[in-house]
Design a protein around this motif. Structure first.
Motif, mmCIF file in Angstrom:
data_model
loop_
_atom_site.group_PDB
_atom_site.id
_atom_site.type_symbol
_atom_site.label_atom_id
_atom_site.label_comp_id
_atom_site.label_asym_id
_atom_site.label_seq_id
_atom_site.Cartn_x
_atom_site.Cartn_y
_atom_site.Cartn_z
ATOM 1 N N ARG A 1 4.387 24.995 6.722
ATOM 2 C CA ARG A 1 3.172 25.746 6.233
ATOM 3 C C ARG A 1 2.155 24.950 5.793
ATOM 4 O O ARG A 1 2.074 24.073 5.382
ATOM 5 N N GLY A 2 1.196 25.427 6.358
ATOM 6 C CA GLY A 2 -0.280 25.573 6.767
ATOM 7 C C GLY A 2 -0.749 24.232 7.342
ATOM 8 O O GLY A 2 -0.885 23.510 7.392
ATOM 9 N N LEU A 3 0.295 24.056 7.878
ATOM 10 C CA LEU A 3 0.298 23.299 9.548
ATOM 11 C C LEU A 3 0.042 21.405 8.679
ATOM 12 O O LEU A 3 -0.265 21.040 8.734
ATOM 13 N N GLY B 141 3.106 16.484 2.294
ATOM 14 C CA GLY B 141 1.135 17.157 2.105
ATOM 15 C C GLY B 141 0.329 16.420 3.113
ATOM 16 O O GLY B 141 -0.173 16.361 4.201
ATOM 17 N N LYS B 142 1.477 15.458 4.866
ATOM 18 C CA LYS B 142 0.534 16.064 5.716
ATOM 19 C C LYS B 142 0.567 16.507 6.704
ATOM 20 O O LYS B 142 1.719 16.829 7.097
ATOM 21 N N GLY B 143 -0.706 16.015 7.319
ATOM 22 C CA GLY B 143 -1.011 17.333 8.233
ATOM 23 C C GLY B 143 -0.578 17.127 9.946
ATOM 24 O O GLY B 143 -0.249 15.746 9.959
ATOM 25 N N GLU C 221 -8.459 7.137 5.047
ATOM 26 C CA GLU C 221 -7.802 6.584 4.559
ATOM 27 C C GLU C 221 -7.091 7.211 2.804
ATOM 28 O O GLU C 221 -8.510 6.911 2.914
ATOM 29 N N SER C 222 -6.179 7.283 3.169
ATOM 30 C CA SER C 222 -5.686 6.871 1.709
ATOM 31 C C SER C 222 -4.511 6.861 1.703
ATOM 32 O O SER C 222 -4.212 6.511 0.728
ATOM 33 N N SER C 223 -3.780 5.797 2.685
ATOM 34 C CA SER C 223 -2.938 5.099 2.206
ATOM 35 C C SER C 223 -2.028 4.206 3.385
ATOM 36 O O SER C 223 -3.279 4.339 4.124
ATOM 37 N N TYR D 48 -6.401 12.859 0.086
ATOM 38 C CA TYR D 48 -6.995 12.173 -0.894
ATOM 39 C C TYR D 48 -5.951 11.289 -1.429
ATOM 40 O O TYR D 48 -5.557 12.456 -2.207
ATOM 41 N N SER D 49 -5.651 10.720 -2.391
ATOM 42 C CA SER D 49 -4.642 10.947 -3.485
ATOM 43 C C SER D 49 -5.152 9.471 -4.739
ATOM 44 O O SER D 49 -5.766 9.999 -6.319
ATOM 45 N N LEU D 50 -5.614 8.541 -4.954
ATOM 46 C CA LEU D 50 -5.864 7.364 -5.617
ATOM 47 C C LEU D 50 -7.240 7.941 -5.689
ATOM 48 O O LEU D 50 -8.250 7.553 -7.102
#
Length: 444
Positions: free
Chosen positions: A31-33, A38-40, A52-54, A325-327
């Motif tokens: 859902r939401g691709l 939460g990865k696209g 880059e987020s990880s 993004y996370s951090l």
């Protein structure tokens, strides 16, 4: 109009179109691709930008401070290295693939200036006709009307699409600012100002020059707005409006229709309209927190917001968190350095301290009260609305400001899709419909 009819039939739609959530998991629908984390879902390749987020460490994906690259260049390096025509310089980079030298930048700016004009009487006959508060709708109407003035509207050669794209990049500020002035005059009873753009000014300078009655602005204001445009210019191919650009481009549609579709996507409150929600939330906090210098009071009210007891009762602290993004969001970090300077110039230090406190406290509160799969940090929308308010940009232009920048990214992705596409983008949907026997009218 019979409101009762539509209310009744809407209930029918809610019943017939409702799909049980467990079926999405059963059939493996993202859902939401996006997957559960939460990865696209991977839908394409691009050479335009990278996020880059990880990082992978010991075989595991570990969150890291966010980074953003345009055509291989890290966003911090671009913002810190550009001159007084930053928007133009980075626009050239995204469209052409390389940073321009002085001669190339001068030629590019010259072309943009020559394209920065609207057809005769267009402002009067199109922009000022049926004005409204939704400037994004006004811009979409204007973009589709501009197609009528283009003799090569359906020519999808790269050469022609580049011309069309640069033309739209040039006139977007005019479509937005003139659209606002028409609304301000006809709907709000204010004065009308239609200032022609100055070819000797940058895009950022011209926006302030056309918007303000006295046409005046400071060097810092122009610099901050220029930076804001760069930070909003592009953000990977997976965001909703850019993906829309790719999808409509893949059908073979013309540039004007593609950009109109992208505008329609961007105006949504879950996308480009998010910074408006931040500003309204912060105004609400000021109204309900007795001492905005007291972090205890701020924390208490933020907890009420998360518990759906305050503000719009959505449970969201707007401007916090991002799909990728996370951090940290690198754009928000860059914004913050300029925000502090502008807040000092404008005498808005107290507001800046409030924003800083919310930025610091919100992730803690969300982490305590919500089950989250990754870190939460301030995103670019958190500070952009504050910046626009300090620049005296009206709320109705917040999302159009986003569009004035993102038109560059859309154009770059449209060209990349045209060069590489060989199929129309057509994802699959699993039908769970039950087949039924037709019932004649007299038996229903």
């Amino acid at each position: 109009m019979n409101d009762a009819y539509f209310k009744e039939k809407a209930a029918c739609c809610m019943t017939e179109d409702k799909i049980e959530r467990n079926l999405f998991d059963e059939f493996g629908v993202k859902r939401g691709l996006r997957d559960f984390n939460g990865k696209g879902v991977l839908t394409g390749l691009t050479n335009i930008s990278k996020i880059e987020s990880s990082k992978v460490m010991d075989g595991k994906s570990v969150p890291c401070d966010g980074k953003l690259w345009f055509r291989g260049y890290e966003i911090n390096d671009l913002v810190n290295g550009i001159g007084d025509r930053g928007f133009e310089e980075v626009a050239y980079l995204l469209l052409m693939g390389e940073l321009p030298d002085r001669e190339e930048l001068d030629a590019f700016c010259k072309e943009l200036n020559e394209l920065r004009r609207l057809p005769q009487n267009f402002t009067r006959d199109v922009i000022m006709k049926a004005p409204g508060q939704d400037i994004m709708n006004s811009m979409t109407k204007s973009v589709l009307t501009l197609a009528s003035y283009d003799d090569r509207v359906s020519d999808n050669s790269v050469e022609n699409v580049l011309r069309q794209s640069m033309s739209l990049i040039s006139v977007f500020p005019m479509l937005a600012v003139y659209g606002y002035h028409a609304y301000n005059h006809y709907d709000l009873g204010g004065s009308m100002y239609i200032h022609r753009p100055d070819p000797n000014r940058s895009t950022a300078e011209n926006i302030l020059y056309m918007l303000r009655p006295d046409q005046k602005y400071t060097e810092l204001e122009a610099r901050v707005l220029d930076t804001a445009l760069i930070l909003h210019m592009e953000h990977g191919g997976g965001n909703n409006s850019t993906f829309t650009t790719r999808v409509v481009t893949s059908s073979g549609s013309d540039t004007y229709s593609v950009i109109a579709a992208a505008l329609s996507s961007l105006k949504g409150p879950k996308h480009g309209g998010a910074n408006i929600k931040v500003v309204r939330m912060m105004n609400d906090i000021r109204e309900h927190v007795g001492d905005t210098a007291d972090e205890g009071e701020i924390r208490s009210y933020l907890e009420k917001i998360v518990d759906k007891e305050a503000f719009d009762r959505s449970g969201l602290i707007y401007g916090m968190g991002h799909a990728v993004y996370s951090l940290s969001d690198p754009r928000a970090q860059i914004f913050k350095t300029f925000v502090e300077k502008l807040a000092h110039e404008k005498g808005r230090e107290a507001d800046y301290q409030l924003y800083s406190a919310v930025e610091r406290l919100a992730p803690q509160i969300i982490g305590e009260k919500r089950k989250i799969y990754k870190g939460v940090s301030a995103n670019v929308d958190f500070y952009s609305g504050f910046v626009y308010s300090m620049l005296d940009i009206p709320l109705e232009l917040y999302t159009p400001m986003f569009a004035m920048a993102r038109i560059v990214g859309w154009s770059a992705h449209r060209i990349e899709e045209l060069i590489n596409m060989d199929k129309i983008i057509r994802p699959a949907y699993k039908s769970i419909m039950k087949e039924r026997e037709y019932v004649p009218m007299e038996q229903r």
